[in-house]
Design a protein around this motif. Structure first.
Motif, PDB file in Angstrom:
ATOM      1  N   GLN A 153     -70.948  -4.614   5.374  1.00  0.00           N
ATOM      2  CA  GLN A 153     -71.067  -4.549   3.638  1.00  0.00           C
ATOM      3  C   GLN A 153     -70.508  -3.508   3.212  1.00  0.00           C
ATOM      4  OE1 GLN A 153     -74.174  -1.644   3.558  1.00  0.00           O
ATOM      5  NE2 GLN A 153     -75.397  -3.465   2.003  1.00  0.00           N
ATOM      6  N   TYR A 154     -69.883  -2.657   3.655  1.00  0.00           N
ATOM      7  CA  TYR A 154     -69.123  -1.639   2.796  1.00  0.00           C
ATOM      8  C   TYR A 154     -67.613  -1.968   2.366  1.00  0.00           C
ATOM      9  CZ  TYR A 154     -66.452   2.409   1.475  1.00  0.00           C
ATOM     10  OH  TYR A 154     -65.394   3.500   1.053  1.00  0.00           O
ATOM     11  N   LEU A 155     -67.528  -2.776   3.074  1.00  0.00           N
ATOM     12  CA  LEU A 155     -65.567  -3.674   2.889  1.00  0.00           C
ATOM     13  C   LEU A 155     -66.149  -4.790   1.910  1.00  0.00           C
ATOM     14  CD1 LEU A 155     -63.977  -3.817   5.946  1.00  0.00           C
ATOM     15  CD2 LEU A 155     -63.119  -1.996   3.958  1.00  0.00           C
ATOM     16  N   GLY A 156     -66.808  -5.243   2.005  1.00  0.00           N
ATOM     17  CA  GLY A 156     -67.492  -6.425   0.870  1.00  0.00           C
ATOM     18  C   GLY A 156     -68.173  -5.847   0.011  1.00  0.00           C
ATOM     19  N   ASN A 157     -68.114  -4.223  -0.351  1.00  0.00           N
ATOM     20  CA  ASN A 157     -68.526  -3.952  -1.526  1.00  0.00           C
ATOM     21  C   ASN A 157     -68.044  -3.377  -2.571  1.00  0.00           C
ATOM     22  OD1 ASN A 157     -71.698  -4.332  -0.933  1.00  0.00           O
ATOM     23  ND2 ASN A 157     -71.858  -2.398  -0.206  1.00  0.00           N
ATOM     24  N   GLN A 158     -66.310  -3.627  -1.297  1.00  0.00           N
ATOM     25  CA  GLN A 158     -65.794  -2.742  -2.882  1.00  0.00           C
ATOM     26  C   GLN A 158     -64.653  -3.952  -3.043  1.00  0.00           C
ATOM     27  OE1 GLN A 158     -65.252   0.517  -2.565  1.00  0.00           O
ATOM     28  NE2 GLN A 158     -66.774   0.355  -1.166  1.00  0.00           N
ATOM     29  N   ARG A 159     -64.969  -5.117  -2.700  1.00  0.00           N
ATOM     30  CA  ARG A 159     -63.963  -6.209  -3.632  1.00  0.00           C
ATOM     31  C   ARG A 159     -64.365  -7.041  -4.714  1.00  0.00           C
ATOM     32  NH1 ARG A 159     -63.654 -11.729   0.967  1.00  0.00           N
ATOM     33  NH2 ARG A 159     -62.334 -11.774  -0.309  1.00  0.00           N
ATOM     34  N   GLN A 160     -63.968  -7.209  -5.744  1.00  0.00           N
ATOM     35  CA  GLN A 160     -64.277  -7.540  -7.524  1.00  0.00           C
ATOM     36  C   GLN A 160     -65.188  -8.793  -7.020  1.00  0.00           C
ATOM     37  OE1 GLN A 160     -60.617  -6.571  -9.297  1.00  0.00           O
ATOM     38  NE2 GLN A 160     -61.257  -4.580 -10.029  1.00  0.00           N
ATOM     39  N   GLY A 161     -64.977  -9.234  -5.995  1.00  0.00           N
ATOM     40  CA  GLY A 161     -64.989 -10.920  -6.609  1.00  0.00           C
ATOM     41  C   GLY A 161     -64.371 -11.364  -7.991  1.00  0.00           C
ATOM     42  N   ALA A 199     -76.321   2.573  12.078  1.00  0.00           N
ATOM     43  CA  ALA A 199     -75.158   2.523  12.169  1.00  0.00           C
ATOM     44  C   ALA A 199     -74.301   3.886  12.317  1.00  0.00           C
ATOM     45  CB  ALA A 199     -74.242   1.417  11.120  1.00  0.00           C
ATOM     46  N   ARG A 200     -74.624   4.315  11.545  1.00  0.00           N
ATOM     47  CA  ARG A 200     -74.117   5.876  11.164  1.00  0.00           C
ATOM     48  C   ARG A 200     -74.160   6.876  12.558  1.00  0.00           C
ATOM     49  NH1 ARG A 200     -76.882   7.914   5.530  1.00  0.00           N
ATOM     50  NH2 ARG A 200     -77.834   5.888   5.201  1.00  0.00           N
ATOM     51  N   ARG A 201     -75.335   6.958  13.088  1.00  0.00           N
ATOM     52  CA  ARG A 201     -75.391   7.738  13.789  1.00  0.00           C
ATOM     53  C   ARG A 201     -74.391   7.102  15.316  1.00  0.00           C
ATOM     54  NH1 ARG A 201     -81.243   7.241  13.019  1.00  0.00           N
ATOM     55  NH2 ARG A 201     -81.055   5.166  14.064  1.00  0.00           N
ATOM     56  N   ALA A 248     -72.018  15.504   2.862  1.00  0.00           N
ATOM     57  CA  ALA A 248     -72.805  14.724   4.355  1.00  0.00           C
ATOM     58  C   ALA A 248     -73.605  13.246   3.958  1.00  0.00           C
ATOM     59  CB  ALA A 248     -73.039  15.887   5.095  1.00  0.00           C
ATOM     60  N   SER A 249     -74.166  13.421   2.627  1.00  0.00           N
ATOM     61  CA  SER A 249     -75.283  12.800   1.329  1.00  0.00           C
ATOM     62  C   SER A 249     -74.655  11.706   1.790  1.00  0.00           C
ATOM     63  CB  SER A 249     -75.790  13.681   0.684  1.00  0.00           C
ATOM     64  OG  SER A 249     -74.872  13.506  -0.763  1.00  0.00           O
ATOM     65  N   SER A 250     -72.999  11.195   1.819  1.00  0.00           N
ATOM     66  CA  SER A 250     -72.856  10.175   1.513  1.00  0.00           C
ATOM     67  C   SER A 250     -72.022  10.073   2.440  1.00  0.00           C
ATOM     68  CB  SER A 250     -71.450  10.324   0.074  1.00  0.00           C
ATOM     69  OG  SER A 250     -72.011  10.724  -0.917  1.00  0.00           O
ATOM     70  N   LEU A 251     -71.702  10.202   3.603  1.00  0.00           N
ATOM     71  CA  LEU A 251     -71.399  10.018   4.910  1.00  0.00           C
ATOM     72  C   LEU A 251     -71.885   7.920   5.062  1.00  0.00           C
ATOM     73  CD1 LEU A 251     -69.241  11.303   6.873  1.00  0.00           C
ATOM     74  CD2 LEU A 251     -71.561  11.984   8.133  1.00  0.00           C
ATOM     75  N   ASN A 252     -70.414   7.367   5.469  1.00  0.00           N
ATOM     76  CA  ASN A 252     -71.277   5.937   6.537  1.00  0.00           C
ATOM     77  C   ASN A 252     -69.897   5.378   7.506  1.00  0.00           C
ATOM     78  OD1 ASN A 252     -68.459   4.725   5.053  1.00  0.00           O
ATOM     79  ND2 ASN A 252     -68.812   5.358   2.861  1.00  0.00           N
ATOM     80  N   ALA A 253     -70.142   4.745   8.173  1.00  0.00           N
ATOM     81  CA  ALA A 253     -69.740   4.261   9.535  1.00  0.00           C
ATOM     82  C   ALA A 253     -68.239   4.312   9.157  1.00  0.00           C
ATOM     83  CB  ALA A 253     -71.044   3.111   9.768  1.00  0.00           C
ATOM     84  N   TYR A 254     -68.066   3.113   8.158  1.00  0.00           N
ATOM     85  CA  TYR A 254     -66.507   2.602   7.735  1.00  0.00           C
ATOM     86  C   TYR A 254     -66.170   4.015   7.754  1.00  0.00           C
ATOM     87  CZ  TYR A 254     -62.599   1.419   6.015  1.00  0.00           C
ATOM     88  OH  TYR A 254     -61.748   1.001   5.845  1.00  0.00           O
ATOM     89  N   LYS A 255     -66.242   5.471   6.819  1.00  0.00           N
ATOM     90  CA  LYS A 255     -65.144   6.088   6.993  1.00  0.00           C
ATOM     91  C   LYS A 255     -65.566   7.059   8.450  1.00  0.00           C
ATOM     92  CE  LYS A 255     -64.560   5.959   2.239  1.00  0.00           C
ATOM     93  NZ  LYS A 255     -62.940   5.475   2.171  1.00  0.00           N
ATOM     94  N   VAL A 256     -65.912   7.162   8.820  1.00  0.00           N
ATOM     95  CA  VAL A 256     -66.241   8.264  10.011  1.00  0.00           C
ATOM     96  C   VAL A 256     -65.505   7.369  10.946  1.00  0.00           C
ATOM     97  CG1 VAL A 256     -67.636   8.759  12.445  1.00  0.00           C
ATOM     98  CG2 VAL A 256     -68.662   9.135   9.813  1.00  0.00           C
ATOM     99  N   LEU A 257     -65.663   5.863  10.890  1.00  0.00           N
ATOM    100  CA  LEU A 257     -64.757   5.728  12.583  1.00  0.00           C
ATOM    101  C   LEU A 257     -63.143   5.028  11.438  1.00  0.00           C
ATOM    102  CD1 LEU A 257     -66.986   2.108  12.940  1.00  0.00           C
ATOM    103  CD2 LEU A 257     -66.765   3.713  14.199  1.00  0.00           C
ATOM    104  N   ASN A 258     -62.771   5.466  10.249  1.00  0.00           N
ATOM    105  CA  ASN A 258     -61.233   4.815   9.783  1.00  0.00           C
ATOM    106  C   ASN A 258     -61.038   6.560  10.500  1.00  0.00           C
ATOM    107  OD1 ASN A 258     -59.520   3.420   8.700  1.00  0.00           O
ATOM    108  ND2 ASN A 258     -59.934   4.816   7.071  1.00  0.00           N
ATOM    109  N   ALA A 259     -61.972   7.257  10.247  1.00  0.00           N
ATOM    110  CA  ALA A 259     -60.678   9.213  10.655  1.00  0.00           C
ATOM    111  C   ALA A 259     -60.618   8.990  11.549  1.00  0.00           C
ATOM    112  CB  ALA A 259     -61.189   9.840   9.603  1.00  0.00           C
TER     113      ALA A 259
END
Length: 209
Positions: free
Chosen positions: A39-47, A109-111, A179-190
């Motif tokens: 979902q996160y990566l899809g939301n970044q796409r302009q389409g 997902a975040r947890r 911390a309020s904007s933390l998402n699973a993609y950013k956590v896993l990517n680091a």
């Protein structure tokens, strides 16, 4: 799980924090992580990708040759996909790649992502700090003191801090997030999470609801 609290010089402060087991110690759900990252990566796409189809090309509609006997594939006018400069078959069209996920799914997902980082011992807790002015060199020094320079670093702050953000903006492998904007993609990517003490409180407040 207890973690020593460090200062920005990389020294132990003598204090420890206990990571919330309901956030950093659950059974990770890989499928939920997949959905959230997708979902996160899809939301970044302009389409906005678009290719012209046969009917959208400007050109004569006259049939160029016989239906049979020409020695090649059957085609009609010059706009045929078989012809150079013709239309494209099943080309991309503008579309929306955004998808919907339930709030509880995103929280799980975040947890799960935070649990993986805790299992990898890739979480560092530091004292809350600030910069009087944007200084990239100071941010680099913090990474060196914490022995995480050269790694992909995600620093989590409890509230917006412009000076810290600007200090890390030019560093390719460092990122600052709230911390309020933390998402699973950013956590896993680091490779490593550097979390301030008050950020842990914000994360607890959001993910234990």
């Amino acid at each position: 799980m207890e973690i020593n609290v460090l200062n920005i010089k990389g020294q132990e402060t003598g204090r420890k924090v206990t990571l919330n087991e309901s956030i950093f110690g659950i059974e990770p759900n890989d499928h939920v992580l997949y959905l959230d990252v997708k979902q996160y990566l899809g939301n970044q796409r302009q389409g906005t990708a678009k290719a012209k189809e046969r009917s959208e090309h400007a050109g004569s509609t006259r049939k160029l040759g016989r239906q049979k006997g020409g020695g090649g594939a059957r085609h009609g006018d010059i706009n045929s996909p078989l012809m150079k400069g013709g239309g494209r078959v099943f080309g991309p069209k503008p579309r929306d790649y955004r998808t919907k996920l339930n709030k509880k799914v995103k929280q799980l997902a975040r947890r799960s992502a935070l649990t993986y980082k805790a299992q990898e011992n890739a979480i560092i807790v530091i004292e809350d700090f600030t910069f009087e002015a944007p200084k990239t060199k100071e941010f680099i020094n913090i990474a060196k003191n914490l022995k995480v320079d050269g790694k992909k670093l995600l620093m989590v702050l409890p509230e917006s801090n412009k000076n810290v953000y600007l200090s890390a903006r030019n560093l390719q492998r460092s990122e600052v997030m709230l911390a309020s904007s933390l998402n699973a993609y950013k956590v896993l990517n680091a490779d490593v999470l550097v979390v301030t003490e008050n950020s842990l409180k914000v994360i607890d407040g959001i993910l234990t609801k």
